[in-house]
Write a protein that holds these residues in place. Sequence first.
Motif, PDB file in Angstrom:
ATOM      1  N   ASN A 195     -38.187  -7.914   2.915  1.00 14.41           N
ATOM      2  CA  ASN A 195     -38.920  -7.168   3.979  1.00 14.41           C
ATOM      3  C   ASN A 195     -39.976  -6.469   2.693  1.00 14.41           C
ATOM      4  O   ASN A 195     -41.341  -5.734   2.953  1.00 14.41           O
ATOM      5  N   GLN A 196     -39.709  -6.182   1.053  1.00 10.12           N
ATOM      6  CA  GLN A 196     -39.890  -5.671   0.461  1.00 10.12           C
ATOM      7  C   GLN A 196     -41.212  -6.063  -0.451  1.00 10.12           C
ATOM      8  O   GLN A 196     -41.105  -7.270  -0.205  1.00 10.12           O
ATOM      9  N   ALA A 197     -42.370  -5.616  -0.879  1.00 10.41           N
ATOM     10  CA  ALA A 197     -43.352  -6.025  -1.306  1.00 10.41           C
ATOM     11  C   ALA A 197     -43.052  -6.761  -2.469  1.00 10.41           C
ATOM     12  O   ALA A 197     -41.903  -6.474  -3.354  1.00 10.41           O
ATOM     13  N   GLN A 198     -43.788  -8.065  -2.636  1.00 10.14           N
ATOM     14  CA  GLN A 198     -43.806  -8.224  -4.205  1.00 10.14           C
ATOM     15  C   GLN A 198     -45.063  -9.251  -4.519  1.00 10.14           C
ATOM     16  O   GLN A 198     -45.939  -9.051  -3.481  1.00 10.14           O
ATOM     17  N   GLN A 199     -45.273  -9.931  -5.507  1.00  7.85           N
ATOM     18  CA  GLN A 199     -46.137 -10.056  -6.349  1.00  7.85           C
ATOM     19  C   GLN A 199     -46.776 -11.001  -4.889  1.00  7.85           C
ATOM     20  O   GLN A 199     -46.492 -12.260  -4.704  1.00  7.85           O
ATOM     21  N   GLU A 200     -48.245 -10.578  -4.775  1.00  8.17           N
ATOM     22  CA  GLU A 200     -48.607 -11.949  -3.626  1.00  8.17           C
ATOM     23  C   GLU A 200     -48.285 -11.482  -2.021  1.00  8.17           C
ATOM     24  O   GLU A 200     -48.755 -11.826  -1.360  1.00  8.17           O
ATOM     25  N   LEU A 201     -46.924 -11.492  -1.751  1.00 13.84           N
ATOM     26  CA  LEU A 201     -46.387 -10.541  -0.639  1.00 13.84           C
ATOM     27  C   LEU A 201     -46.363  -9.516  -0.227  1.00 13.84           C
ATOM     28  O   LEU A 201     -45.443  -8.477  -0.880  1.00 13.84           O
ATOM     29  N   PRO A 202     -47.279  -9.017   0.899  1.00 18.23           N
ATOM     30  CA  PRO A 202     -46.824  -7.174   1.252  1.00 18.23           C
ATOM     31  C   PRO A 202     -45.713  -7.107   1.572  1.00 18.23           C
ATOM     32  O   PRO A 202     -44.723  -7.569   2.360  1.00 18.23           O
ATOM     33  N   HIS A 203     -45.697  -5.849   2.193  1.00 18.65           N
ATOM     34  CA  HIS A 203     -43.694  -5.315   2.958  1.00 18.65           C
ATOM     35  C   HIS A 203     -44.237  -5.730   4.475  1.00 18.65           C
ATOM     36  O   HIS A 203     -45.247  -5.429   5.166  1.00 18.65           O
ATOM     37  N   SER A 204     -42.964  -5.924   4.611  1.00 16.00           N
ATOM     38  CA  SER A 204     -42.833  -6.380   6.253  1.00 16.00           C
ATOM     39  C   SER A 204     -42.101  -6.221   7.196  1.00 16.00           C
ATOM     40  O   SER A 204     -40.982  -7.010   7.154  1.00 16.00           O
ATOM     41  N   PRO A 205     -41.893  -5.461   8.398  1.00 14.51           N
ATOM     42  CA  PRO A 205     -40.287  -5.146   8.389  1.00 14.51           C
ATOM     43  C   PRO A 205     -39.767  -6.202   9.335  1.00 14.51           C
ATOM     44  O   PRO A 205     -39.324  -6.423  10.134  1.00 14.51           O
ATOM     45  N   LEU A 206     -41.315  -6.899   9.819  1.00 17.21           N
ATOM     46  CA  LEU A 206     -40.914  -7.923  10.834  1.00 17.21           C
ATOM     47  C   LEU A 206     -40.411  -8.983  10.384  1.00 17.21           C
ATOM     48  O   LEU A 206     -39.483  -9.932  11.136  1.00 17.21           O
ATOM     49  N   ILE A 207     -40.322  -9.688   8.813  1.00 19.00           N
ATOM     50  CA  ILE A 207     -39.107 -10.506   8.392  1.00 19.00           C
ATOM     51  C   ILE A 207     -37.792 -10.464   8.207  1.00 19.00           C
ATOM     52  O   ILE A 207     -36.736 -11.557   9.550  1.00 19.00           O
ATOM     53  N   LEU A 208     -37.301  -9.418   8.699  1.00 17.35           N
ATOM     54  CA  LEU A 208     -35.861  -8.950   8.464  1.00 17.35           C
ATOM     55  C   LEU A 208     -35.702  -9.218  10.041  1.00 17.35           C
ATOM     56  O   LEU A 208     -34.341 -10.065  10.395  1.00 17.35           O
ATOM     57  N   LYS A 209     -36.357  -7.896  11.426  1.00 19.61           N
ATOM     58  CA  LYS A 209     -36.208  -8.477  12.466  1.00 19.61           C
ATOM     59  C   LYS A 209     -36.643  -9.072  13.236  1.00 19.61           C
ATOM     60  O   LYS A 209     -35.137  -9.574  13.892  1.00 19.61           O
ATOM     61  N   THR A 210     -37.258 -11.064  12.344  1.00 21.00           N
ATOM     62  CA  THR A 210     -37.593 -11.682  13.372  1.00 21.00           C
ATOM     63  C   THR A 210     -36.180 -12.790  12.945  1.00 21.00           C
ATOM     64  O   THR A 210     -35.594 -13.658  13.932  1.00 21.00           O
ATOM     65  N   ILE A 211     -35.302 -12.549  11.773  1.00 23.47           N
ATOM     66  CA  ILE A 211     -33.738 -13.405  11.084  1.00 23.47           C
ATOM     67  C   ILE A 211     -33.393 -12.655  12.373  1.00 23.47           C
ATOM     68  O   ILE A 211     -32.235 -13.715  12.522  1.00 23.47           O
ATOM     69  N   VAL A 212     -33.104 -11.373  12.358  1.00 25.32           N
ATOM     70  CA  VAL A 212     -32.259 -10.275  13.418  1.00 25.32           C
ATOM     71  C   VAL A 212     -31.736 -10.769  14.126  1.00 25.32           C
ATOM     72  O   VAL A 212     -30.935 -11.593  15.018  1.00 25.32           O
ATOM     73  N   THR A 213     -32.501 -11.224  14.914  1.00 27.24           N
ATOM     74  CA  THR A 213     -33.297 -11.542  16.161  1.00 27.24           C
ATOM     75  C   THR A 213     -32.744 -12.572  16.685  1.00 27.24           C
ATOM     76  O   THR A 213     -32.206 -13.216  17.874  1.00 27.24           O
ATOM     77  N   ALA A 214     -33.218 -13.966  15.903  1.00 25.59           N
ATOM     78  CA  ALA A 214     -33.320 -15.377  16.035  1.00 25.59           C
ATOM     79  C   ALA A 214     -31.926 -15.955  15.574  1.00 25.59           C
ATOM     80  O   ALA A 214     -31.639 -16.979  16.053  1.00 25.59           O
ATOM     81  N   HIS A 215     -31.781 -15.121  15.201  1.00 29.98           N
ATOM     82  CA  HIS A 215     -30.397 -15.365  14.167  1.00 29.98           C
ATOM     83  C   HIS A 215     -29.205 -14.669  13.410  1.00 29.98           C
ATOM     84  O   HIS A 215     -28.449 -15.420  12.863  1.00 29.98           O
ATOM     85  N   GLY A 216     -28.794 -13.927  14.189  1.00 29.39           N
ATOM     86  CA  GLY A 216     -28.010 -12.994  13.606  1.00 29.39           C
ATOM     87  C   GLY A 216     -27.953 -12.406  12.166  1.00 29.39           C
ATOM     88  O   GLY A 216     -26.878 -12.600  12.101  1.00 29.39           O
ATOM     89  N   ASN A 217     -29.645 -12.732  11.747  1.00 30.50           N
ATOM     90  CA  ASN A 217     -29.617 -11.813   9.868  1.00 30.50           C
ATOM     91  C   ASN A 217     -28.775 -12.766   9.145  1.00 30.50           C
ATOM     92  O   ASN A 217     -28.319 -12.745   8.144  1.00 30.50           O
ATOM     93  N   ARG A 218     -28.828 -14.541   9.623  1.00 26.91           N
ATOM     94  CA  ARG A 218     -27.740 -15.384   8.460  1.00 26.91           C
ATOM     95  C   ARG A 218     -29.656 -16.189   8.138  1.00 26.91           C
ATOM     96  O   ARG A 218     -29.718 -16.606   9.098  1.00 26.91           O
ATOM     97  N   LEU A 219     -29.277 -16.489   6.612  1.00 24.18           N
ATOM     98  CA  LEU A 219     -30.304 -17.409   6.554  1.00 24.18           C
ATOM     99  C   LEU A 219     -29.972 -17.914   4.841  1.00 24.18           C
ATOM    100  O   LEU A 219     -29.901 -16.974   4.613  1.00 24.18           O
ATOM    101  N   ASP A 220     -30.065 -19.334   5.084  1.00 22.45           N
ATOM    102  CA  ASP A 220     -30.161 -20.002   3.588  1.00 22.45           C
ATOM    103  C   ASP A 220     -28.511 -21.192   3.728  1.00 22.45           C
ATOM    104  O   ASP A 220     -27.628 -20.319   4.884  1.00 22.45           O
ATOM    105  N   MET A 221     -27.849 -21.456   2.435  1.00 21.48           N
ATOM    106  CA  MET A 221     -27.087 -21.573   2.957  1.00 21.48           C
ATOM    107  C   MET A 221     -26.312 -21.570   1.279  1.00 21.48           C
ATOM    108  O   MET A 221     -26.580 -21.482   0.551  1.00 21.48           O
ATOM    109  N   LEU A 222     -25.096 -20.564   0.977  1.00 19.23           N
ATOM    110  CA  LEU A 222     -24.265 -20.417  -0.100  1.00 19.23           C
ATOM    111  C   LEU A 222     -23.626 -21.825  -1.165  1.00 19.23           C
ATOM    112  O   LEU A 222     -23.240 -21.985  -0.094  1.00 19.23           O
TER     113      LEU A 222
END
Length: 240
Positions: A195-222
């Motif tokens: 969610n945190q702001a970085q260069q050219e990307l503003p802070h938004s709680p919607l990012i994490l909320k969307t991942i939690v709701t749709a995919h159990g808070n997991r994203l990518d592959m390690l």
Amino acid sequence: MTENVGVIERLWRYPIKSTGGERLRSAEVDHRGMVGDRLYAVRDAEGKFGSGKSTRRFRRMDGLLNLSSRYAQGPAGEPGTPELIDHQGRAVADATAYLRAYLGRDDVELAREGEISHFDQLPLSVLTTATLDWIRREVPDVPTDERRFRPNIFVRTPPGTPPFVEDEWVGRKARVGSTVRIEFLRSSERCVMTNQAQQELPHSPLILKTIVTAHGNRLDMLAGVVTPGRVRVGEPVVLE
């Protein structure tokens, strides 16, 4: 049976943990991961490393993502000490002195990895365009690119690839380019850093909320590294 799942779109390395990274055309990979990746961190007097969250090993230090880091001599070999880049894109003369003033703390320093790993989990993070495109569709009003998720290898997948295709890779090995082999082990559990702001990307709680709701808070592959070597943008990623 092998399966070509895409090509390397971009490579990212993060010389100083929790700061913005550097885009590479090619990178050396050893058993620790991408050479130089998260080799340095901001460390406080208690030995905790600056991060977007507070845990047993990490200390939340807001603002690090507005900075970035890079190695002056490029990706080959032992990279040396990285440069810390301020929010205006300028390399600072003394990283520790700058961090103390920037964070308002006199107990922090730039520290090289020792016995305690700087990684949250595993050496390599892999993300696909299919998954990132899904997130962009779900939160169209929030500027989003792969930097929010800090992958090392960003893979362009073929048209029609479903989001979260990375889940299907668990337990499989893959050849990345001509020499590197990796093993996919599990996905990342996401935290507030997305969610945190970085260069050219503003802070938004919607990012994490969307991942939690749709995919159990997991994203990518390690992944862990099976065979070291060099990877390059444009090379294929082939499941074995």
